[in-house]
Write a protein that holds these residues in place. Structure first.
Motif, PDB file in Angstrom:
ATOM      1  N   LEU A 184     -11.254 -52.325  45.633  1.00  0.00           N
ATOM      2  CA  LEU A 184     -10.746 -53.549  44.989  1.00  0.00           C
ATOM      3  C   LEU A 184     -11.562 -54.755  45.445  1.00  0.00           C
ATOM      4  O   LEU A 184     -11.897 -54.881  46.615  1.00  0.00           O
ATOM      5  CB  LEU A 184      -9.288 -53.787  45.365  1.00  0.00           C
ATOM      6  CG  LEU A 184      -8.202 -53.125  44.535  1.00  0.00           C
ATOM      7  CD1 LEU A 184      -6.868 -53.687  44.955  1.00  0.00           C
ATOM      8  CD2 LEU A 184      -8.416 -53.347  43.065  1.00  0.00           C
ATOM      9  N   GLN A 211      -3.538 -55.240  38.970  1.00  0.00           N
ATOM     10  CA  GLN A 211      -4.583 -55.403  37.965  1.00  0.00           C
ATOM     11  C   GLN A 211      -5.585 -56.462  38.378  1.00  0.00           C
ATOM     12  O   GLN A 211      -6.785 -56.331  38.160  1.00  0.00           O
ATOM     13  CB  GLN A 211      -3.922 -55.834  36.660  1.00  0.00           C
ATOM     14  CG  GLN A 211      -4.211 -54.958  35.514  1.00  0.00           C
ATOM     15  CD  GLN A 211      -3.531 -55.494  34.285  1.00  0.00           C
ATOM     16  OE1 GLN A 211      -2.615 -56.307  34.340  1.00  0.00           O
ATOM     17  NE2 GLN A 211      -3.983 -55.020  33.149  1.00  0.00           N
ATOM     18  N   ALA A 242      -6.226 -57.484  41.402  1.00  0.00           N
ATOM     19  CA  ALA A 242      -6.687 -57.306  42.783  1.00  0.00           C
ATOM     20  C   ALA A 242      -6.029 -58.308  43.725  1.00  0.00           C
ATOM     21  O   ALA A 242      -6.636 -58.754  44.684  1.00  0.00           O
ATOM     22  CB  ALA A 242      -8.203 -57.402  42.873  1.00  0.00           C
ATOM     23  N   GLN A 286     -17.247 -61.651  37.948  1.00  0.00           N
ATOM     24  CA  GLN A 286     -18.179 -60.659  38.500  1.00  0.00           C
ATOM     25  C   GLN A 286     -19.513 -61.272  38.908  1.00  0.00           C
ATOM     26  O   GLN A 286     -20.167 -60.813  39.829  1.00  0.00           O
ATOM     27  CB  GLN A 286     -18.443 -59.558  37.458  1.00  0.00           C
ATOM     28  CG  GLN A 286     -17.242 -58.681  37.155  1.00  0.00           C
ATOM     29  CD  GLN A 286     -16.901 -57.752  38.302  1.00  0.00           C
ATOM     30  OE1 GLN A 286     -17.693 -57.543  39.206  1.00  0.00           O
ATOM     31  NE2 GLN A 286     -15.689 -57.206  38.273  1.00  0.00           N
ATOM     32  N   TYR A 307      -4.854 -47.543  31.956  1.00  0.00           N
ATOM     33  CA  TYR A 307      -5.567 -46.986  33.103  1.00  0.00           C
ATOM     34  C   TYR A 307      -5.594 -45.471  32.997  1.00  0.00           C
ATOM     35  O   TYR A 307      -5.202 -44.911  31.991  1.00  0.00           O
ATOM     36  CB  TYR A 307      -4.916 -47.450  34.407  1.00  0.00           C
ATOM     37  CG  TYR A 307      -5.216 -48.892  34.671  1.00  0.00           C
ATOM     38  CD1 TYR A 307      -6.443 -49.255  35.207  1.00  0.00           C
ATOM     39  CD2 TYR A 307      -4.330 -49.886  34.309  1.00  0.00           C
ATOM     40  CE1 TYR A 307      -6.755 -50.576  35.402  1.00  0.00           C
ATOM     41  CE2 TYR A 307      -4.627 -51.208  34.503  1.00  0.00           C
ATOM     42  CZ  TYR A 307      -5.844 -51.560  35.059  1.00  0.00           C
ATOM     43  OH  TYR A 307      -6.170 -52.861  35.254  1.00  0.00           O
ATOM     44  N   ALA A 317     -12.350 -60.922  41.311  1.00  0.00           N
ATOM     45  CA  ALA A 317     -11.232 -61.211  40.425  1.00  0.00           C
ATOM     46  C   ALA A 317     -10.997 -62.711  40.324  1.00  0.00           C
ATOM     47  O   ALA A 317     -10.618 -63.228  39.278  1.00  0.00           O
ATOM     48  CB  ALA A 317      -9.962 -60.518  40.919  1.00  0.00           C
ATOM     49  N   SER A 371     -10.483 -47.196  39.809  1.00  0.00           N
ATOM     50  CA  SER A 371     -11.192 -47.416  38.553  1.00  0.00           C
ATOM     51  C   SER A 371     -11.957 -48.739  38.589  1.00  0.00           C
ATOM     52  O   SER A 371     -12.821 -48.968  37.763  1.00  0.00           O
ATOM     53  CB  SER A 371     -10.217 -47.406  37.382  1.00  0.00           C
ATOM     54  OG  SER A 371      -9.424 -48.568  37.422  1.00  0.00           O
ATOM     55  N   GLN A 372     -11.626 -49.598  39.576  1.00  0.00           N
ATOM     56  CA  GLN A 372     -12.297 -50.900  39.594  1.00  0.00           C
ATOM     57  C   GLN A 372     -13.641 -50.854  40.279  1.00  0.00           C
ATOM     58  O   GLN A 372     -14.559 -51.546  39.910  1.00  0.00           O
ATOM     59  CB  GLN A 372     -11.389 -51.943  40.238  1.00  0.00           C
ATOM     60  CG  GLN A 372     -10.192 -52.204  39.354  1.00  0.00           C
ATOM     61  CD  GLN A 372      -9.584 -53.552  39.560  1.00  0.00           C
ATOM     62  OE1 GLN A 372      -9.821 -54.184  40.571  1.00  0.00           O
ATOM     63  NE2 GLN A 372      -8.801 -53.993  38.612  1.00  0.00           N
TER      64      GLN A 372
END
Lengths: 588, 351
Positions: free
Chosen positions: B34, B311, B313, B43, A519, B39, A425-426
């Motif tokens: 990922l 979450q 990464a 971004q 998620y 992270a 999803s990332q």
């Protein structure tokens, strides 16, 4: 599995193994001889479908859309692999890789469909090939035919022509799908406004929204019950009038299932869940597009009676939602079976963002059902394929499969699914788009649950391979594929059904757990687990319904699937429970 | 094949599995979409910062080298966290939070074992009585309820009892040891361990701290163990039923043994055999469930750290935790198979 000792293998057609040897007539003949019961049944079925034709066509179109999506994915695969090669190795290598991948895929298709060839091309060509060579020859032959057809479709205008043709028919179906149906919002509207005199305008027969919605809701269930009852009747008509055999072992299974009250409970709950999902547009209190997806769009405006000014005014669903949020103390909680300030009836109250709960629950059922259905289908298909391959070839293939599946099995399933769901999803993966990640989730489940499924049928398939009837079939020269299909698959299939129905329960829970953590299926696609999460801080307040109702729905549906699995297991094999305890260790 | 050769074979077969798990983790976490750099830096980060970080993290090395490093790092748990606590040793981070998870898991195994099994045995000894049906049906329904939903409801209920508002004036906060919050991480420093002649020994127990820790973990442990409890109930019932009707029980009856002796010496012993895989299965469920339970009950354990790592990464941390879980599962499976050959010699290792 050597077949060399049989000099002249007999055709499958000569050996009827389904017990139908004594009656030579076909199903068509039997219908011709006694058309009345069948005709009556069919007429009533058509009459039942007619008022809801648009809905049936819609379902077909949705199914077709899903198949097209998967098909497009397959079609895009060669070009995608090719472009990967092109990036690193240049244009020629890329084009080469594209062609090779396409040919390989066509070859797999050919290998799967080879058994259905109506004639043997080698005999036509006058070649006298041995059995295994003939198989390979036929595979190659089919691949060539497919490749030729594909090339014609891709490189000549014929493909575009065909696409136009298909587009035309889809368009026709689309317009049929838009036809008004009997049980729809248009026929039985439940959203109206109150006049200053206190009457309801715009609702069904001037009923209050509560009763207008209830009428439609009840009608859905009556219709679904009658329809399912009629399908069952159809099976009975077939069994009584048109089946060659008076009795088959399956009759016993069905009779046992019917008298298994726990299993019947499961069937009822599961059917109810499916009806809830399929009829979501009719069951939802408001169109999901207006209430949830685009509450500020032009279409999402509605009339309501403003009590303060005493006049009928216009409002957007979005604005109305802001005033009906069920967030606990002090918010504008709309609880079960209440109206909000805008005269909107909420059978199950509203969500913490003010949207209608019933709409969320109905469409959430759709989400869960689609994910469960897609993932189980893929997983069953792959597990069957794997188990056949590993049982057939044995040795190194079997060992590799064991190691591969052990890898997946030894990672705790929730940890694995969470990891893959977060990872995919990332990145902006195109596959994560349909259903806001629902399709991706289905693929992840198929991947994660398939090894367990394979494990669960590995024992039975090895076991059934040693049964006497398989030996008997071998000894009179039936082909391996036919043996697997006719004598092994039905036995293994029952295990798959049991395991599958237990898995669906697990999948529904894991899906909701993932959305609970934020998620999996993300907003705005409705999902039951997200409702639990949204309402978790208000459980002890007046907005208790949000988490409680959605959680109870999950519990009921999962109980239903478990009950169905238990029922089928007991029906197929009354001794199964005792066996299961015995096998639990040995088969581990 | 002798027992030892079987054990050796079983161990040998698990080595390729461990390696294929590492490969799988590498494929998904390192080569998947990922982006640890994003992270860490956000971004929008660009240019030299990104490049420097990529070099620091070793993301620019050839894949083959990265893979080798990854195997070594994973096997020795020597990776360094990238995001959650930058630069900290993964091993130490895991050590810090392992306690609460073990505490939770231990109670989640023990509680259902002592509730579910006796209930199941009872139901099996009294089949088709109302209490049997109630136990059975409630077990099935219990199994179908999502754990996290139960947790949300239970937590809401416990919180609502604050100030004696619960039914019959029940107040969770003052029941047993006084606590400030219904959720939290147990401190686990109730036991004093000293070195006596160089051997660490338990020298003192702080019982009030023990009960505070127990109370913090109790709701989570009961809910986490609920599905295994239902499974144990069903299995205990069928196991007893099957054994009660078996020939050797008839024989025992015929030679005049008392009912109590039959039940304890013959029925229970044999009924316990199929319970073994249930306990291993339980570990499987517990590890997955701990992620979500620790999230809801605010317990700083491995599961919660895993969720945070994946979450954000934090590839090495997440990978190490998954690998630890997997190793636990694999060893439990081996242990189970070995136990089986000891408890029930009929279960073949000749297959």
């Amino acid at each position: 599995m050597s077949d060399t000792q049989h000099e002249k293998p007999m055709n499958d057609e000569e050996i009827r193994t389904d017990g139908g040897t004594d009656t030579g007539e076909s199903f068509r003949q039997r219908v011709m001889d006694n058309p009345k019961p069948g005709a009556i049944w069919l007429t009533v079925l058509v009459l039942l479908i007619a008022p809801e034709l648009g809905r049936f066509v819609d379902w077909m179109l949705a199914l077709g859309g899903g198949i097209k999506f998967i098909f497009d994915g397959f079609v895009a695969a060669p070009a995608w692999i090719g472009s990967n090669f092109e990036d690193s190795l240049g244009f020629v290598a890329g084009a080469f890789a594209t062609d090779i991948t396409a040919l390989l895929m066509l070859f797999v298709l050919a290998a799967l469909l080879r058994g259905y060839l109506p004639f043997h091309p080698d005999t036509r060509l006058g070649l006298d090939l041995s059995r295994s060579r003939r198989v390979w020859f036929e595979r190659g032959f089919l691949t060539t035919v497919f490749a030729a057809v594909t090339a014609v479709l891709v490189f000549t205008p014929l493909g575009a022509l065909l696409r136009n043709e298909v587009g035309f028919y889809v368009g026709v179906l689309d317009s049929i799908g838009d036809m008004q149906t009997l049980i729809s919002r248009e026929t039985i509207p439940n959203h109206g406004y109150q006049t200053p005199a206190g009457d309801w305008e715009g609702t069904f027969l001037g009923l209050s929204p509560r009763y207008a919605w209830l009428t439609r809701f009840l009608l859905v269930w009556v219709y679904a019950a009658v329809f399912i009852g009629w399908l069952w009747q159809g099976y009975n008509v077939f069994r009584e009038h048109y089946r060659a055999m008076d009795w088959t072992p399956r009759d016993d299974v069905i009779d046992r299932l019917r008298s298994h009250s726990w299993g019947v409970f499961g069937i009822v709950v599961v059917l109810g869940f499916i009806v809830l999902a399929l009829f979501a547009p009719a069951i939802a209190t408001y169109p999901i597009q207006e209430n949830v997806y685009q509450p500020y769009a032009e279409d999402s405006e509605f009339k309501y009676f403003n009590e303060e000014s005493g006049e009928v005014e216009m409002a957007h669903h979005g604005d109305a939602n802001l005033d009906s949020r069920s967030q606990g103390e002090g918010s504008g909680t709309v609880s079960i079976n209440e109206y909000d300030e805008y005269g909107r009836y909420a059978p199950l109250g509203t969500t913490p963002s003010g949207e209608d709960m019933m709409t969320h629950i109905a469409y959430g059922a759709q989400t869960s059902l689609t994910i469960a259905f897609v993932s189980i289908t893929i997983a069953v298909f792959l597990a069957m394929l794997l188990s056949l391959a590993s049982a057939f070839y044995g040795g190194i293939v079997d060992l590799m499969t064991i190691i591969g599946t052990d890898t997946i099995i030894s990672i705790p399933i929730f940890v694995l699914v969470l990891m893959m769901s977060v990872v995919f999803s990332q990145g902006d993966v195109w596959i994560a788009e349909p259903m806001d990640g629902g399709f991706l989730l289905a693929l992840i489940y198929a991947f994660a649950y398939m090894p367990g499924m394979w494990r669960s049928i590995r024992g039975p398939s090895l076991q059934v391979a040693q049964e006497e009837w398989v030996d008997a079939a071998k000894s009179y020269g039936q082909r391996p594929l036919a043996i697997m299909r006719k004598h092994m698959a039905p036995y293994v299939m029952s295990y798959l059904i049991i395991y599958g129905s237990l898995l669906i329960g697990g999948i529904i829970i894991v899906t909701s757990a993932l959305s609970f953590l934020g998620y999996g299926v993300t907003e705005p696609t409705p999902e039951w687990g997200r409702l639990i999460s949204d309402g978790r801080n208000a459980v002890a307040t007046e907005s208790w319904h949000v988490s409680t109702v959605s959680g109870a729905m999950i519990a009921i549906v999962v109980t239903g699937f478990n009950a169905l699995g238990d029922g089928i297991r007991d029906a197929i094999d009354p001794q199964a429970e005792a066996n299961a305890t015995g096998n639990a260790g040995g088969g581990a | 094949m002798s027992r030892w050769r079987y054990v050796l074979k079983r161990l040998a077969l698990s080595i390729p599995v461990v390696f294929s798990v590492i490969t799988f983790l590498f494929l998904v976490l390192r080569l998947g979409p990922l982006d640890p750099v994003a992270a860490r830096l956000g971004q929008q980060a660009q240019g030299a910062d990104v490049q420097r970080l990529r070099e620091n993290l070793g993301l620019d090395e050839p894949l083959w080298v990265q893979f080798q490093d990854y195997i070594v790092e994973t096997l020795t748990f020597s990776g360094e966290s990238w995001v959650v606590r930058n630069g900290a040793e993964v091993r130490e981070m895991m050590f810090e939070v392992a306690g609460p998870t073990i505490w939770l898991g231990a109670w989640a195994i023990v509680l259902p074992l002592f509730i579910g099994l006796p209930l199941g045995f009872y139901a099996g000894l009294n089949p088709n009585t109302p209490s049997d049906i109630i136990a059975n049906v409630s077990g099935i329904i219990w199994r179908s309820m999502p754990n996290f939903w139960l947790a949300v409801l239970a937590l809401a209920f416990l919180r609502s009892t604050n100030g004696g508002d619960g039914p019959f004036g029940f107040n969770w906060y003052t029941t047993g040891p006084q606590t400030q919050s219904a959720v939290g991480t147990p401190t686990l420093n109730f036991a004093t361990i000293d070195d006596i002649f160089g051997i660490p020994m338990l020298t003192g127990m702080d019982w009030s701290a023990f009960f505070v820790d127990l109370k913090l973990i109790l709701p989570a442990a009961i809910i986490l163990g609920s599905s295994s409890m239902a499974a144990e109930l069903r299995l205990g019932r069928t196991a007893v039923l099957e054994n009660v009707n078996s020939n050797y029980v008839e024989t025992a009856k015929a030679k005049g043994l008392k009912g109590r002796t039959i039940v304890w010496k013959h029925v229970f012993r044999n009924a316990l055999i199929p319970i073994i895989p249930i306990v291993t299965n339980e570990a499987f469920i517990l590890i997955g469930g701990s992620v979500i339970m620790e999230q809801i009950f605010n317990i700083n354990g491995l599961g919660r750290m895993y969720f945070r790592a994946i979450q954000t990464a934090d590839v090495p941390l997440a990978g190490a935790i998954v690998f630890l879980f997997t190793v636990i599962i694999i060893s439990l499976n081996i242990l189970q198979d070995i136990l089986y050959t000891i408890v029930d010699p009929r279960v073949g290792y000749d297959q």
